[in-house]
Write a protein that holds these residues in place. Structure first.
Motif, PDB file in Angstrom:
ATOM      1  N   LEU A  66       0.842  -1.206   0.000  1.00 53.38           N
ATOM      2  CA  LEU A  66       0.000   0.000   0.000  1.00 53.38           C
ATOM      3  C   LEU A  66       0.873   1.249   0.000  1.00 53.38           C
ATOM      4  CD1 LEU A  66      -2.917  -0.795   2.464  1.00 53.38           C
ATOM      5  CD2 LEU A  66      -3.041  -0.444  -0.008  1.00 53.38           C
ATOM      6  N   ALA A  67       1.905   1.256   0.845  1.00 54.79           N
ATOM      7  CA  ALA A  67       2.714   2.463   0.988  1.00 54.79           C
ATOM      8  C   ALA A  67       3.531   2.742  -0.265  1.00 54.79           C
ATOM      9  CB  ALA A  67       3.640   2.320   2.195  1.00 54.79           C
ATOM     10  N   PHE A  68       4.175   1.702  -0.812  1.00 53.04           N
ATOM     11  CA  PHE A  68       5.191   1.960  -1.829  1.00 53.04           C
ATOM     12  C   PHE A  68       4.763   1.609  -3.253  1.00 53.04           C
ATOM     13  CE2 PHE A  68       7.778   1.365   2.062  1.00 53.04           C
ATOM     14  CZ  PHE A  68       8.280   2.653   2.113  1.00 53.04           C
ATOM     15  N   THR A  69       3.594   1.013  -3.414  1.00 50.59           N
ATOM     16  CA  THR A  69       3.131   0.741  -4.774  1.00 50.59           C
ATOM     17  C   THR A  69       1.759   1.343  -5.036  1.00 50.59           C
ATOM     18  OG1 THR A  69       4.373  -1.331  -4.773  1.00 50.59           O
ATOM     19  CG2 THR A  69       2.748  -1.050  -6.498  1.00 50.59           C
ATOM     20  N   ALA A  70       0.770   0.918  -4.229  1.00 49.64           N
ATOM     21  CA  ALA A  70      -0.601   1.347  -4.504  1.00 49.64           C
ATOM     22  C   ALA A  70      -0.754   2.861  -4.347  1.00 49.64           C
ATOM     23  CB  ALA A  70      -1.567   0.605  -3.585  1.00 49.64           C
ATOM     24  N   PRO A  72       1.537   5.345  -4.437  1.00 48.78           N
ATOM     25  CA  PRO A  72       2.141   6.116  -5.534  1.00 48.78           C
ATOM     26  C   PRO A  72       1.362   6.038  -6.842  1.00 48.78           C
ATOM     27  CG  PRO A  72       3.845   4.937  -4.358  1.00 48.78           C
ATOM     28  CD  PRO A  72       2.540   4.468  -3.796  1.00 48.78           C
ATOM     29  N   VAL A  73       0.759   4.888  -7.136  1.00 43.88           N
ATOM     30  CA  VAL A  73      -0.018   4.778  -8.370  1.00 43.88           C
ATOM     31  C   VAL A  73      -1.194   5.751  -8.341  1.00 43.88           C
ATOM     32  CG1 VAL A  73      -1.559   3.290  -9.686  1.00 43.88           C
ATOM     33  CG2 VAL A  73       0.635   2.409  -8.904  1.00 43.88           C
ATOM     34  N   VAL A  74      -1.889   5.765  -7.201  1.00 51.15           N
ATOM     35  CA  VAL A  74      -3.046   6.653  -7.065  1.00 51.15           C
ATOM     36  C   VAL A  74      -2.597   8.109  -7.083  1.00 51.15           C
ATOM     37  CG1 VAL A  74      -4.913   7.347  -5.524  1.00 51.15           C
ATOM     38  CG2 VAL A  74      -4.359   4.922  -5.818  1.00 51.15           C
ATOM     39  N   GLN A  75      -1.526   8.382  -6.347  1.00 49.65           N
ATOM     40  CA  GLN A  75      -1.080   9.760  -6.244  1.00 49.65           C
ATOM     41  C   GLN A  75      -0.587  10.298  -7.590  1.00 49.65           C
ATOM     42  OE1 GLN A  75       2.147  10.732  -3.704  1.00 49.65           O
ATOM     43  NE2 GLN A  75       1.257  12.726  -3.221  1.00 49.65           N
ATOM     44  N   SER A  76       0.031   9.424  -8.346  1.00 48.54           N
ATOM     45  CA  SER A  76       0.523   9.840  -9.646  1.00 48.54           C
ATOM     46  C   SER A  76      -0.638  10.234 -10.556  1.00 48.54           C
ATOM     47  CB  SER A  76       1.350   8.699 -10.214  1.00 48.54           C
ATOM     48  OG  SER A  76       1.400   8.752 -11.574  1.00 48.54           O
ATOM     49  N   LEU A  77      -1.733   9.468 -10.444  1.00 45.10           N
ATOM     50  CA  LEU A  77      -2.922   9.805 -11.224  1.00 45.10           C
ATOM     51  C   LEU A  77      -3.447  11.186 -10.810  1.00 45.10           C
ATOM     52  CD1 LEU A  77      -4.655   8.592 -13.394  1.00 45.10           C
ATOM     53  CD2 LEU A  77      -6.105   7.579 -11.651  1.00 45.10           C
ATOM     54  N   PHE A  78      -3.445  11.423  -9.508  1.00 44.91           N
ATOM     55  CA  PHE A  78      -3.905  12.719  -9.011  1.00 44.91           C
ATOM     56  C   PHE A  78      -2.982  13.845  -9.477  1.00 44.91           C
ATOM     57  CE2 PHE A  78      -3.620  16.006  -5.682  1.00 44.91           C
ATOM     58  CZ  PHE A  78      -4.898  16.531  -5.804  1.00 44.91           C
ATOM     59  N   MET A  79      -1.682  13.634  -9.317  1.00 43.69           N
ATOM     60  CA  MET A  79      -0.709  14.654  -9.721  1.00 43.69           C
ATOM     61  C   MET A  79      -0.852  15.039 -11.186  1.00 43.69           C
ATOM     62  SD  MET A  79       3.072  13.922  -8.354  1.00 43.69           S
ATOM     63  CE  MET A  79       3.546  13.989  -6.662  1.00 43.69           C
ATOM     64  N   SER A  80      -1.224  14.032 -12.008  1.00 47.28           N
ATOM     65  CA  SER A  80      -1.255  14.286 -13.442  1.00 47.28           C
ATOM     66  C   SER A  80      -2.334  15.311 -13.810  1.00 47.28           C
ATOM     67  CB  SER A  80      -1.475  12.982 -14.202  1.00 47.28           C
ATOM     68  OG  SER A  80      -2.789  12.528 -14.000  1.00 47.28           O
TER      69      SER A  80
ATOM     70  N   LEU B 158       7.167  10.638  -1.622  1.00 49.31           N
ATOM     71  CA  LEU B 158       6.879   9.931  -0.382  1.00 49.31           C
ATOM     72  C   LEU B 158       8.146   9.743   0.452  1.00 49.31           C
ATOM     73  CD1 LEU B 158       4.603   8.127   1.047  1.00 49.31           C
ATOM     74  CD2 LEU B 158       5.762   6.223  -0.048  1.00 49.31           C
ATOM     75  N   VAL B 159       9.187   9.258  -0.204  1.00 42.94           N
ATOM     76  CA  VAL B 159      10.440   8.999   0.500  1.00 42.94           C
ATOM     77  C   VAL B 159      11.046  10.310   0.999  1.00 42.94           C
ATOM     78  CG1 VAL B 159      12.814   8.239   0.119  1.00 42.94           C
ATOM     79  CG2 VAL B 159      10.931   6.808  -0.605  1.00 42.94           C
ATOM     80  N   ALA B 160      10.896  11.366   0.193  1.00 40.69           N
ATOM     81  CA  ALA B 160      11.420  12.663   0.613  1.00 40.69           C
ATOM     82  C   ALA B 160      10.665  13.171   1.847  1.00 40.69           C
ATOM     83  CB  ALA B 160      11.306  13.670  -0.529  1.00 40.69           C
TER      84      ALA B 160
END
Lengths: 336, 304
Positions: A66-70, A72-80, B158-160
């Motif tokens: 959840l922390a390191f894969t899921a 970031p996937v969701v957040q990347s979609l949001f960031m885009s 996240l890591v930052a």
């Protein structure tokens, strides 16, 4: 592979369990179906125990996942769909939603288009080259020779396991214009080699050559496994009917190899569409952007701090990969 | 890791067909005829082999050469005067011992994490019944297809934010688990007989004990494959450590080599070739020791 597997002991097939199986037990297989014996209460508590144990086993993975894969996937979609920049990291609430602006911006960016064209060039030339070399090597090792098979296999596979950075150091020497090993070798045949990495017309062919060298081993190993599933009897029958080696390959081997081919094509395409490391370590995308790839341009935008834009670009790459994969499945499935 | 008695993971591991028709191919040659007449194929394959491994040979030989010789045109093969100067300089002046240690620590921790966590979940998904099982499986499989570049930016953010930039945990934490590892372990464990589980329960063993004492010891081949692939991936991983490791004492070998090869040492060819050799040799040794298992693993899982 045949030469080796014979010595590994038991010939394929399921693992033989150590003698823990209680002799008197009905072999009903599934423990879940155990409802028809014992009181419902006991079954319920057994199931609860099983569920609890399963979750204890699953939780470490799930937390890390959840922390390191899921996430970031969701957040990347949001960031885009936002205008996130590097400086916004400290003020996450100062970003604005910009809708699909990042996507339109990326698609109308001439460098992004150039990167897309380069990536297409790399995939369309590099993938067939890699697969043909791999298949030729696999067929030669499988059918043609009886000795030293393991040595050849090992040698051909060596480039796959080596670090791209170390490979780059060596290949820069090989590709040097005056005095590089490749141009020296070409000189023996009276050919004047080009300035590989300095000439925009030759930089991409150089990288394609290097990538094929580095990657064909993986495909070769998978092809070898696939070829060994082709029954020898079919070949013998075809040979008796007067089919020559090429015809047997074309009409006996290839149809049976189709699932393997599909698999290798899909995995190679997915890898090559993310083409990044070779230009990153060899050319930095140059000369004149002639080797910049989609992944590399995305990485550059990330480096400039344009996180929103970079995320949008990465999703564009993802969509392209998904489409290409789906297309390949359709094309190769339909003809079966 | 016991890797000797090794029935390969057959099962529905991957689209690449497991070599099941082994029985029909007793002789290793083909149609029986024309066996001795394949000498030209040996010649062809040998030429190809030389072409494929020439860069490695040249790299190792070059690492013993002096600067002057490396700049000669045409290039030489055998060093005219071999010396270890490049290596002593690498380890005394450029701190390669530290980079080597960092690479080892990261690779070992990442490999251990994957072996433990992925086999745990793989077992639960393959053999146990629990709420949320399907959801976990779909989530894990779904991310198998997402390219790394998608998660790169937010992962760095996240890591930052966690203050882990330029720390060793920042280098290994994000890679402690992998969807691929779960997939591999699940597929392998699915091929084990369920009776093992029932027998363990009849004997009164707890659920976790069954996993630890009965199932895991049978997973040798799958664990070996996963372990080697993970170690290799971590050792060669380049982009992430390049971004996260920002001071010299945290560099891994590929990062150090990449920065040196583009920085002020970029013209010190002997040093670079020695560095490249140091990066490649350990993994080559691991590969040569485990190569059989390794190649079987590639063939059955189809991934590197």
């Amino acid at each position: 592979m045949t030469a080796q597997t014979g010595t590994t002991g038991s010939p394929a097939g399921p693992v033989t369990p150590p003698p823990v199986t209680a002799p008197g037990r009905p072999a009903n297989g599934s423990s879940r179906g155990a409802g028809d014996g014992g009181s419902p209460g006991r079954v319920g508590s057994a199931r609860r125990r099983e569920g609890r144990a399963a979750w204890i086993l699953a939780i470490p993975f799930c937390l890390l996942f959840l922390a390191f894969t899921a996430w970031p996937v969701v957040q990347s979609l949001f960031m885009s769909i936002t205008d996130t920049k590097a400086r916004d990291l400290r003020h996450p609430f100062s970003v604005n939603i910009v809708g699909l602006d990042n996507f339109t911006k990326a698609l109308s960016d001439p460098t992004f288009r150039k990167a897309a064209a380069n990536t297409a060039y790399f995939v369309l030339v590099g993938m067939p080259l890699t697969l043909v070399v791999a298949l030729a090597a696999a067929v030669a090792l499988d059918k043609g020779i009886t000795r030293f098979r393991a040595v050849f296999r090992l040698g051909f596979y060596m480039p796959v396991i080596t670090s791209i950075v170390a490979v780059a150091v060596v290949w820069r020497f090989l590709l040097q214009d005056p005095g590089g090993l490749i141009n020296t070798a070409l000189g023996w045949f009276g050919i004047t080699g080009p300035n590989w990495l300095g000439d925009p017309n030759w930089s991409m062919p150089a990288l394609i050559m290097m990538a094929s060298w580095r990657n064909f081993g993986t495909a070769m190993i998978i092809f070898l496994a696939g070829l060994q599933a082709v029954p020898a009897e079919l070949h013998e029958a075809a040979a008796i009917d007067g089919a020559n080696a090429w015809k047997r390959f074309r009409h006996v081997t290839m149809p049976l190899l189709r699932p393997t081919l599909l698999f290798v094509m899909v995995t190679t395409a997915i890898g090559y569409l993310q083409f990044f490391e070779e230009p990153f370590v060899m050319t930095k995308g140059g000369p004149l952007n002639s080797t910049i790839s989609l992944s590399m341009y995305t990485y550059q935008q990330f480096g400039f701090g344009n996180y929103g834009l970079a995320s949008a670009m990465s999703y564009i790459i993802f969509v392209v990969i998904a489409i290409v994969t789906a297309l390949q499945f359709r094309l190769l499935r339909e003809r079966t | 890791m016991s890797v000797d008695t090794a029935p390969r993971p057959t099962g529905p591991t991957a689209p690449a067909p497991a070599p099941k028709a082994k029985a029909s191919r007793t002789g290793s040659g083909m149609v029986g005829s024309s066996q001795g007449s394949r000498w030209w194929l040996y010649v062809l394959l040998t030429v190809a082999l030389v072409a494929v491994i020439a860069p490695f040979v040249w790299m190792v030989l070059g690492s013993f050469k002096g600067e002057g010789e490396l700049r000669q045109i045409p290039p030489t093969w055998l060093p005219e005067s071999a010396s270890l100067d490049n290596y002593t300089q690498l380890f005394s002046k450029l701190n390669f011992g530290q980079f080597f240690t960092n690479s080892i620590v990261v690779a070992v921790v990442v490999t251990a994490g994957n072996l433990v966590f992925c086999s745990m979940l793989g077992y639960a998904l393959a053999m146990l019944d629990f709420r949320g099982k399907k959801a976990i499986f779909i989530a894990v499989m779904g991310t198998l297809m997402i390219p790394g570049v998608v998660t790169f930016v937010p992962l760095f953010v996240l890591v930052a934010n966690a203050g882990l930039v330029n720390t060793l945990p920042g280098l290994f934490l994000p890679f402690l688990v992998s969807p691929f590892g779960v997939f591999l372990m699940r597929q392998f464990i699915l091929g084990l007989p369920r009776d093992l589980l029932d027998a363990g329960r009849v004997d009164g063993a707890g659920e976790l004990r069954i996993f630890w004492k009965i199932i895991l010891p049978l997973c040798g081949p799958a664990l070996a494959t996963l372990g080697i692939l993970t170690f290799l991936g971590s050792w060669n991983n380049f982009l992430w450590p390049l971004v996260v490791a920002q001071s010299e004492d945290k560099y891994t070998l590929p990062v150090a080599l990449a920065l040196y090869s583009t920085g002020q040492n970029s013209t010190n060819y002997g040093l670079l070739l020695a560095g490249a050799t140091v990066v490649i040799i350990p993994i080559l040794v691991v590969f040569l020791i485990f190569q059989k298992r390794f190649i079987e693993g590639i063939a059955t899982t189809g991934l590197k």
